[in-house]
Design a protein around this motif. Structure first.
Motif, PDB file in Angstrom:
ATOM      1  N   SER A 352      69.857 106.299  44.822  1.00  0.00           N
ATOM      2  CA  SER A 352      68.696 107.192  44.798  1.00  0.00           C
ATOM      3  C   SER A 352      67.824 106.973  46.030  1.00  0.00           C
ATOM      4  N   ARG A 353      67.684 105.719  46.449  1.00  0.00           N
ATOM      5  CA  ARG A 353      66.933 105.454  47.682  1.00  0.00           C
ATOM      6  C   ARG A 353      67.638 106.046  48.892  1.00  0.00           C
ATOM      7  N   THR A 354      68.955 105.935  48.936  1.00  0.00           N
ATOM      8  CA  THR A 354      69.716 106.495  50.048  1.00  0.00           C
ATOM      9  C   THR A 354      69.488 107.998  50.175  1.00  0.00           C
ATOM     10  N   LEU A 355      69.449 108.685  49.046  1.00  0.00           N
ATOM     11  CA  LEU A 355      69.264 110.134  49.051  1.00  0.00           C
ATOM     12  C   LEU A 355      67.858 110.515  49.508  1.00  0.00           C
ATOM     13  N   VAL A 356      66.857 109.791  49.015  1.00  0.00           N
ATOM     14  CA  VAL A 356      65.480 110.073  49.442  1.00  0.00           C
ATOM     15  C   VAL A 356      65.307 109.741  50.919  1.00  0.00           C
ATOM     16  N   ASP A 357      65.884 108.615  51.358  1.00  0.00           N
ATOM     17  CA  ASP A 357      65.758 108.225  52.761  1.00  0.00           C
ATOM     18  C   ASP A 357      66.411 109.243  53.689  1.00  0.00           C
ATOM     19  N   TYR A 358      67.556 109.779  53.271  1.00  0.00           N
ATOM     20  CA  TYR A 358      68.177 110.853  54.074  1.00  0.00           C
ATOM     21  C   TYR A 358      67.211 112.015  54.240  1.00  0.00           C
ATOM     22  N   ALA A 359      66.607 112.457  53.146  1.00  0.00           N
ATOM     23  CA  ALA A 359      65.730 113.625  53.197  1.00  0.00           C
ATOM     24  C   ALA A 359      64.547 113.387  54.130  1.00  0.00           C
ATOM     25  N   VAL A 360      63.916 112.222  54.024  1.00  0.00           N
ATOM     26  CA  VAL A 360      62.734 111.950  54.843  1.00  0.00           C
ATOM     27  C   VAL A 360      63.124 111.711  56.292  1.00  0.00           C
ATOM     28  N   HIS A 361      64.238 111.053  56.517  1.00  0.00           N
ATOM     29  CA  HIS A 361      64.673 110.798  57.888  1.00  0.00           C
ATOM     30  C   HIS A 361      64.915 112.110  58.642  1.00  0.00           C
ATOM     31  N   LEU A 394      59.659 111.943  43.725  1.00  0.00           N
ATOM     32  CA  LEU A 394      60.726 110.949  43.838  1.00  0.00           C
ATOM     33  C   LEU A 394      60.240 109.638  44.441  1.00  0.00           C
ATOM     34  N   ALA A 395      59.328 109.705  45.403  1.00  0.00           N
ATOM     35  CA  ALA A 395      58.821 108.466  46.002  1.00  0.00           C
ATOM     36  C   ALA A 395      58.021 107.644  44.993  1.00  0.00           C
ATOM     37  N   THR A 396      57.181 108.304  44.206  1.00  0.00           N
ATOM     38  CA  THR A 396      56.427 107.556  43.198  1.00  0.00           C
ATOM     39  C   THR A 396      57.355 106.985  42.133  1.00  0.00           C
ATOM     40  N   ARG A 397      58.401 107.706  41.798  1.00  0.00           N
ATOM     41  CA  ARG A 397      59.341 107.187  40.810  1.00  0.00           C
ATOM     42  C   ARG A 397      60.112 105.992  41.356  1.00  0.00           C
ATOM     43  N   LEU A 398      60.484 106.026  42.618  1.00  0.00           N
ATOM     44  CA  LEU A 398      61.157 104.876  43.213  1.00  0.00           C
ATOM     45  C   LEU A 398      60.247 103.649  43.189  1.00  0.00           C
ATOM     46  N   ALA A 399      58.995 103.835  43.560  1.00  0.00           N
ATOM     47  CA  ALA A 399      58.055 102.713  43.521  1.00  0.00           C
ATOM     48  C   ALA A 399      57.900 102.185  42.106  1.00  0.00           C
ATOM     49  N   CYS A 400      57.923 103.077  41.144  1.00  0.00           N
ATOM     50  CA  CYS A 400      57.739 102.703  39.745  1.00  0.00           C
ATOM     51  C   CYS A 400      58.866 101.797  39.252  1.00  0.00           C
ATOM     52  N   TYR A 406      55.984 100.967  50.177  1.00  0.00           N
ATOM     53  CA  TYR A 406      55.705 102.142  51.003  1.00  0.00           C
ATOM     54  C   TYR A 406      56.073 103.433  50.274  1.00  0.00           C
ATOM     55  N   TYR A 407      56.985 103.356  49.324  1.00  0.00           N
ATOM     56  CA  TYR A 407      57.296 104.559  48.542  1.00  0.00           C
ATOM     57  C   TYR A 407      56.085 104.982  47.703  1.00  0.00           C
ATOM     58  N   HIS A 408      55.354 104.011  47.190  1.00  0.00           N
ATOM     59  CA  HIS A 408      54.163 104.334  46.403  1.00  0.00           C
ATOM     60  C   HIS A 408      53.138 105.066  47.273  1.00  0.00           C
ATOM     61  N   VAL A 409      52.886 104.534  48.464  1.00  0.00           N
ATOM     62  CA  VAL A 409      51.912 105.163  49.363  1.00  0.00           C
ATOM     63  C   VAL A 409      52.381 106.556  49.754  1.00  0.00           C
ATOM     64  N   MET A 410      53.650 106.666  50.087  1.00  0.00           N
ATOM     65  CA  MET A 410      54.205 107.965  50.474  1.00  0.00           C
ATOM     66  C   MET A 410      54.067 108.971  49.333  1.00  0.00           C
ATOM     67  N   GLY A 411      54.406 108.545  48.122  1.00  0.00           N
ATOM     68  CA  GLY A 411      54.355 109.449  46.982  1.00  0.00           C
ATOM     69  C   GLY A 411      52.939 109.832  46.594  1.00  0.00           C
ATOM     70  N   GLN A 412      52.041 108.847  46.533  1.00  0.00           N
ATOM     71  CA  GLN A 412      50.660 109.133  46.159  1.00  0.00           C
ATOM     72  C   GLN A 412      49.999 110.064  47.164  1.00  0.00           C
ATOM     73  N   ASN A 413      50.197 109.805  48.445  1.00  0.00           N
ATOM     74  CA  ASN A 413      49.580 110.651  49.464  1.00  0.00           C
ATOM     75  C   ASN A 413      50.164 112.063  49.457  1.00  0.00           C
ATOM     76  N   GLU A 458      56.182 114.419  36.822  1.00  0.00           N
ATOM     77  CA  GLU A 458      56.900 113.156  36.975  1.00  0.00           C
ATOM     78  C   GLU A 458      56.129 112.169  37.841  1.00  0.00           C
ATOM     79  N   ALA A 459      55.445 112.658  38.871  1.00  0.00           N
ATOM     80  CA  ALA A 459      54.630 111.764  39.690  1.00  0.00           C
ATOM     81  C   ALA A 459      53.479 111.181  38.876  1.00  0.00           C
ATOM     82  N   ILE A 460      52.853 111.993  38.035  1.00  0.00           N
ATOM     83  CA  ILE A 460      51.757 111.506  37.192  1.00  0.00           C
ATOM     84  C   ILE A 460      52.255 110.431  36.232  1.00  0.00           C
ATOM     85  N   TYR A 461      53.390 110.658  35.618  1.00  0.00           N
ATOM     86  CA  TYR A 461      53.987 109.633  34.759  1.00  0.00           C
ATOM     87  C   TYR A 461      54.239 108.347  35.533  1.00  0.00           C
ATOM     88  N   ALA A 462      54.861 108.465  36.710  1.00  0.00           N
ATOM     89  CA  ALA A 462      55.219 107.274  37.484  1.00  0.00           C
ATOM     90  C   ALA A 462      53.996 106.490  37.910  1.00  0.00           C
TER      91      ALA A 462
END
Length: 467
Positions: A352-361, A394-400, A406-413, A458-462
């Motif tokens: 799941s991290r690999t997929l998110v990292d691809y998208a952001v990269h 997805l970033a907030t869920r990864l941090a969760c 940094y996923y938390h910061v990315m997702g929250q912002n 989902e972000a609110i839940y995470a």
């Protein structure tokens, strides 16, 4: 390093091209441009003046992201009023282009991307209904109305090869839909996109779980059985279903590759869990393809579109080379892995991290307020609301679930950023990329709202620790 540090505030992080992101599977590093003073001063994002905290991180435009979500859902409940319906259903179910007065934007407003736009609406409303502890009954009613439009107004002829499947596009004035629209029409009037039927099937199944009405289960089963009957094994050059097919003949008409397979797998597995064991084989075959062909391509996708499997998704795009990469399909697969975890994939967190990292990269954009927004596809790299809000989710869920901070910061912002695109009356804008200008109220409905709600939820839940 296991954490992420932003530059000290107040700083301005000028927008940078996605090629300026450096990624590994362990850490995200930003290559910063020039640092200027007071990034948040006199800056407008969406409908509002930008607000940041002392560290330079964007703050929500509304009292909270939940408040912004509640306001836009409430605004969409206005489509239950008779004057904002068509064919007896909410107007947005049969039109992709609507303005801030709930009025069709002509001429494009006569087109509708029915399966994806409405399927995601049902999923979002079901999740919102659960977020309210099943108290938002009007929202459940809205979900049912949209689902009923899909079942009564969009299905192909049941005698066809891809019979009884929702159309991916059409002309909303027609009821039921009987001719393709958007760029599907370039390949014939009976062109559909099988992956979008998977979205609708998963949506109907989600709705059935909270509202056990037989027609929703029947619809989900019809979609699943048809897709299973037409399924191929798949390879590095061809997916189990082509991107576009002639629904009548079953012939592939465009796109050997098909990036969006997560919802079909979600549908198959969900029905197997209800006792429909006939779908266990198709589910296993599909997972084998995703696990051995699709997920491994994510690393290659970083630099080479030719080998990428996350291509071919958008109804308004034609790509004859199977190279138009997108973020949508990769992030929805990441979401499925985060939902199923080891029940599906023993290496779910890494994948799941690999997929998110691809998208952001490939598609990430650095914005003011230490915000990362996410572009949509190679053919349109803007941060439209649907694709962009997936990053917050997805970033907030990864941090969760324990991924680096940094996923938390990315997702929250990113989630805070999205609140700037909900106007004071709750009407959202699709243009989640707009800085320093007045955004259009409404617009493309999937990006304005229907594909945004579930990401907020989902972000609110995470952020509350519910992973």
């Amino acid at each position: 390093a296991n954490d992420f540090s932003f530059p000290c505030a107040p700083c301005l992080l000028p927008p940078i091209a996605h090629s300026e992101y450096i990624f590994s599977h362990k850490i995200v590093v930003f290559v910063w441009g020039a640092v200027l003073a007071d990034p948040c001063a006199n800056t407008t994002v969406g409908f509002y003046k930008l607000r940041c905290d002392e560290a330079g991180n964007i703050q929500a435009a509304w009292p909270s992201p939940r408040a912004a979500l509640d306001a836009q859902v409430q605004w969409y409940l206005g489509y239950l009023q008779p004057e904002h319906t068509r064919h007896g259903y909410p107007l947005f179910a049969s039109s992709t282009f609507l303005d801030g007065n709930r009025t069709i934007i002509f001429p494009n407003g006569e087109q509708v991307i029915a399966a994806m736009q409405d399927g995601m609406a049902v999923i979002g409303y079901v999740r919102y209904y659960l977020l309210t502890n099943r108290t938002a009954t009007h929202v459940l009613d809205l979900a049912q109305r949209v689902a009923d439009y899909l079942l009564n107004g969009t299905l192909t002829d049941p005698s066809w090869a891809y019979g009884g499947l929702p159309r991916s596009s059409g002309l909303g004035a027609q009821f039921p839909l009987h001719i393709a629209a958007q760029d599907d029409i370039a390949f014939g009037p009976n062109t559909i996109e099988p992956d979008k039927a998977g979205i609708v099937g998963a949506a109907l199944l989600a709705l059935y779980r909270v509202s056990p009405t037989p027609r929703y289960l029947t619809g989900a089963l019809q979609i699943a059985r048809t897709l299973a009957r037409m399924q191929q094994n798949g390879s590095v050059t061809s997916a189990p279903w082509a991107f576009r097919v002639d629904a009548k003949t079953g012939r592939s008409v465009n796109g050997a590759k098909n990036g969006n397979l997560a919802f079909v797998l979600r549908l198959f597995r969900g029905l197997v869990a209800l006792g429909y064991s006939e779908l266990s084989g198709p589910a296993a075959r599909l997972w084998h393809y995703i696990q051995t062909v699709q997920i491994p391509s994510a690393e290659c996708c970083l630099t080479n579109a030719t080998c990428c499997q996350f291509v071919n998704f958008f109804e308004d795009m034609i790509d004859i080379t199977d190279t138009n990469r997108n973020t949508w399909s990769a992030l929805e697969l990441a979401r499925l892995l985060l939902d199923e975890k080891e029940n599906l994939d023993p290496d779910w967190l890494h994948h799941s991290r690999t997929l998110v990292d691809y998208a952001v990269h490939v598609f990430g954009h650095a914005q003011v307020g230490n915000t990362t927004t996410l572009g949509e596809q190679d053919h349109d790299t803007k941060s439209w609301g649907g694709a962009n809000s997936k990053l917050g989710s997805l970033a907030t869920r990864l941090a969760c679930v324990g991924a680096p901070g940094y996923y938390h910061v990315m997702g929250q912002n990113n989630l805070n950023w999205m609140t700037y695109f909900v106007d004071t009356d709750g009407c959202p804008s699709a243009q989640a990329y707009l800085v320093g200008g007045a955004p259009e109220r409404g617009g493309w409905q999937e990006d304005a709202h229907t594909d945004v709600v579930h990401n907020y939820v989902e972000a609110i839940y995470a952020l509350q620790g519910v992973c």
